[in-house]
Design an enzyme around this catalytic site. Structure first.
Site, PDB file in Angstrom:
ATOM      1  N   HIS A  82      87.522  61.846  59.936  1.00 17.91           N
ATOM      2  CA  HIS A  82      87.746  62.476  61.242  1.00 17.91           C
ATOM      3  C   HIS A  82      88.076  61.424  62.297  1.00 17.91           C
ATOM      4  O   HIS A  82      87.451  60.370  62.329  1.00 17.91           O
ATOM      5  CB  HIS A  82      86.494  63.238  61.688  1.00 17.91           C
ATOM      6  CG  HIS A  82      86.269  64.512  60.930  1.00 17.91           C
ATOM      7  ND1 HIS A  82      85.444  65.505  61.390  1.00 17.91           N
ATOM      8  CD2 HIS A  82      86.770  64.957  59.757  1.00 17.91           C
ATOM      9  CE1 HIS A  82      85.442  66.512  60.526  1.00 17.91           C
ATOM     10  NE2 HIS A  82      86.227  66.197  59.525  1.00 17.91           N
ATOM     11  N   TYR A 211      80.104  69.929  69.115  1.00 19.26           N
ATOM     12  CA  TYR A 211      78.778  69.860  69.728  1.00 19.26           C
ATOM     13  C   TYR A 211      78.805  70.798  70.930  1.00 19.26           C
ATOM     14  O   TYR A 211      79.544  70.550  71.888  1.00 19.26           O
ATOM     15  CB  TYR A 211      78.460  68.441  70.207  1.00 19.26           C
ATOM     16  CG  TYR A 211      78.164  67.456  69.090  1.00 19.26           C
ATOM     17  CD1 TYR A 211      79.187  66.830  68.385  1.00 19.26           C
ATOM     18  CD2 TYR A 211      76.843  67.147  68.751  1.00 19.26           C
ATOM     19  CE1 TYR A 211      78.905  65.930  67.366  1.00 19.26           C
ATOM     20  CE2 TYR A 211      76.557  66.246  67.736  1.00 19.26           C
ATOM     21  CZ  TYR A 211      77.589  65.641  67.048  1.00 19.26           C
ATOM     22  OH  TYR A 211      77.312  64.752  66.045  1.00 19.26           O
ATOM     23  N   PRO A 303      68.349  63.910  65.320  1.00 17.64           N
ATOM     24  CA  PRO A 303      69.604  63.953  64.557  1.00 17.64           C
ATOM     25  C   PRO A 303      70.883  64.050  65.388  1.00 17.64           C
ATOM     26  O   PRO A 303      71.972  63.912  64.835  1.00 17.64           O
ATOM     27  CB  PRO A 303      69.436  65.201  63.683  1.00 17.64           C
ATOM     28  CG  PRO A 303      68.450  66.051  64.396  1.00 17.64           C
ATOM     29  CD  PRO A 303      67.530  65.117  65.113  1.00 17.64           C
ATOM     30  N   LYS A 307      72.709  59.528  63.207  1.00 13.06           N
ATOM     31  CA  LYS A 307      72.526  58.094  63.024  1.00 13.06           C
ATOM     32  C   LYS A 307      71.538  57.653  61.943  1.00 13.06           C
ATOM     33  O   LYS A 307      71.524  56.474  61.569  1.00 13.06           O
ATOM     34  CB  LYS A 307      72.058  57.462  64.361  1.00 13.06           C
ATOM     35  CG  LYS A 307      73.121  57.455  65.426  1.00 13.06           C
ATOM     36  CD  LYS A 307      74.282  56.572  65.016  1.00 13.06           C
ATOM     37  CE  LYS A 307      75.446  56.640  65.956  1.00 13.06           C
ATOM     38  NZ  LYS A 307      76.726  56.360  65.310  1.00 13.06           N
ATOM     39  N   TYR A 394      79.350  56.341  68.636  1.00 10.58           N
ATOM     40  CA  TYR A 394      79.423  57.377  67.610  1.00 10.58           C
ATOM     41  C   TYR A 394      80.023  56.844  66.316  1.00 10.58           C
ATOM     42  O   TYR A 394      79.524  57.142  65.219  1.00 10.58           O
ATOM     43  CB  TYR A 394      80.228  58.584  68.128  1.00 10.58           C
ATOM     44  CG  TYR A 394      79.975  59.834  67.315  1.00 10.58           C
ATOM     45  CD1 TYR A 394      78.905  60.676  67.621  1.00 10.58           C
ATOM     46  CD2 TYR A 394      80.762  60.147  66.227  1.00 10.58           C
ATOM     47  CE1 TYR A 394      78.647  61.806  66.851  1.00 10.58           C
ATOM     48  CE2 TYR A 394      80.513  61.270  65.456  1.00 10.58           C
ATOM     49  CZ  TYR A 394      79.452  62.091  65.774  1.00 10.58           C
ATOM     50  OH  TYR A 394      79.192  63.201  65.009  1.00 10.58           O
TER      51      TYR A 394
END
Ligand code: FAD
Ligand code: DHB
Length: 400
Positions: A82, A211, A303, A307, A394
């Site tokens: 991605h 998200y 979560p 990570k 990220y």
């Protein structure tokens, strides 16, 4: 490499590893590539380890580490690369161009239990020793230069003599609790919410992770393959699964992920459902004598930033370098620096995971807190500098 697995577990090795999760298995395999022997002791069955549904998002550096260890072939074939993620709030999507903001870095969606399968296969092919269903594991003489691990397997009491012990047995393992409490500083933070996660047989409704912040709470759309979706919902801590029948889970996911332009979440049979409490936890130091903690045994992150697995891999990377320097050059400086080196990354990742969690969950902070969250989301998705900071974290902070 044609070596066969040994029939009886060795009684002596260089590094005794407790736990066959991603941390323990990756450590064992990377040590093998450095010419260092290890034995892995695991409480559960191989089948349990290979089917336990957990993480799925790999940082750029974690995927490269698996490649470098020679266990990345299936991940490269079956994993989904991605280049961005989406934040959904206020009825609109806001994409973060992870690759564009990080000089081409990506994330890879590939299930944790598939990594575990790949690592177990690689250890077995190389003749590596993994003892499944090891019971009553206990650690001894950690303060001296000859630690031992006692356990029971196949109904017999056994002892493994080692130079070092790696505690890779997750949050509920025995390694951390083998350290005298007054030798550790514990940082523990609980959040007033939990996640209900499902795995469903339905093609993901979006190419990229979403998200979502909604007045009912957070929701996350993720995936495992082109046929299997992974979705999460914020719920109350201590919530019970029987209060969440499948139809209610889908109703709530549809509500939290809806978009006014008619975008629709497809539903399908739920294959697995579980609730996870959210916590930030760190022990300092991550070492006691000849025992080195790695992964969830030393720290837990909530979560939201995806990570935990990545941080486990980062610890292992540091530990392998330190052990290789010891065996090849008799250097102890990297072993002595292990905890500080890991903790610098651990705290940055804790900060990121806490921040993502705080920005996206409804926590009963009232109208003021709601407006601050929306301003934060507006800023982070609207400012190139703020988006770049999110993207850098990220895809995974660089290694020194
Ligand atoms: P574990 O995976 O917990 O492995 C420890 C092993 O030790 C286990 O096999 C256990 O059986 C064994 N063990 C325990 N006690 C003993 C004993 N006494 N003797 C012998 N063996 C023992 N992380 C991410 O990076 N990305 C994500 O997208 C992500 N999503 C997640 C979603 C959920 C729902 C959850 C729960 C976690 C998620 N995580 C994620 C976190 C990630 O799964 C963990 O951080 C990761 O499993 C840590 O690996 P580990 O090897 O340190 O520990
Ligand atoms: C997944 C889990 C996470 O915690 C996250 O932030 C993103 C994706 C997952 O399991 O796919």
């Amino acid at each position: 490499m044609n070596a066969r697995p040994p029939m009886t577990p060795p009684t002596r090795t260089q590094v005794g590893i407790v736990g066959a999760g991603p941390a323990g298995l990756l450590l064992s395999h990377l040590l093998y590539l450095e010419g260092i022997e290890s034995v892995v002791l695991e409480a559960r069955t191989r089948e349990y380890c290979e089917t336990r549904v957990r993480a799925g998002v790999l940082e750029h550096g974690t995927a490269r580490l698996l490649d470098a260890a020679g266990v990345g072939a299936r991940m490269r074939r079956e994993g989904l690369v991605h280049h961005g993620i989406v934040f959904r709030f206020g009825g609109r999507d806001h994409r973060i161009d992870l690759s564009g903001l990080t000089g081409g870095r990506t994330i890879t969606v590939y299930a944790q239990h598939e990594i575990v399968k790949d690592l177990i296969a690689a250890r077995r092919d190389a003749g590596g020793a993994i003892v499944f269903e090891a019971e009553n594991v206990s650690l001894h003489h950690l303060d001296g230069s000859a630690p031992t691990i006692r356990y029971r397997a196949g109904g017999e009491a056994r002892e493994l003599a080692c130079d070092f012990v790696a505690g890779c047995d997750g949050f509920h393992g025995i390694s951390r609790s083998s350290i005298p409490p007054d030798a550790l500083t514990v940082y523990d933070h609980h959040y007033p919410f939990a996640w209900l996660g499902i795995l469903a047989r339905v093609p993901p409704a979006s190419e990229e992770l979403i998200y979502a912040r909604h007045d009912h709470g957070f929701a996350l759309l993720s995936m495992r393959t082109r046929e299997i979706s992974r979705l999460y919902l914020q719920c109350d801590p201590g919530a019970e699964l029987d209060r969440w029948p499948d139809h209610l889970v889908w109703d709530e996911l549809r509500c939290r992920l809806e978009r006014p332009d008619g975008w629709a979440l497809r539903d399908g049979p739920i294959l697995q459902k579980g609730i996870t409490d959210m916590r930030s936890f760190v022990v300092d130091p991550m070492r006691h004598g000849r025992l080195f903690l790695a992964g969830d045994a030393a720290h837990i992150v909530p979560p939201t930033g995806a990570k935990g697995l990545n941080l486990a891999a980062a610890d292992v990377r540091v530990l392998v370098q330190a052990l290789a320097a010891f065996y090849k050059e008799r250097r102890t400086d990297l072993l002595d620096g292990y905890s500080d080196t890991c903790l610098r990354r651990v705290w940055k990742v804790q900060r990121f995971s806490w921040w993502m969690t705080s920005m996206l969950h409804r926590g009963g902070g009232g109208a003021f807190a709601d407006q601050i969250q929306l301003a934060e989301l507006d800023y982070v998705t609207g400012s190139r500098a703020a988006s770049a900071a999110l993207a850098e974290n990220y895809v995974g902070l660089p290694f020194d």
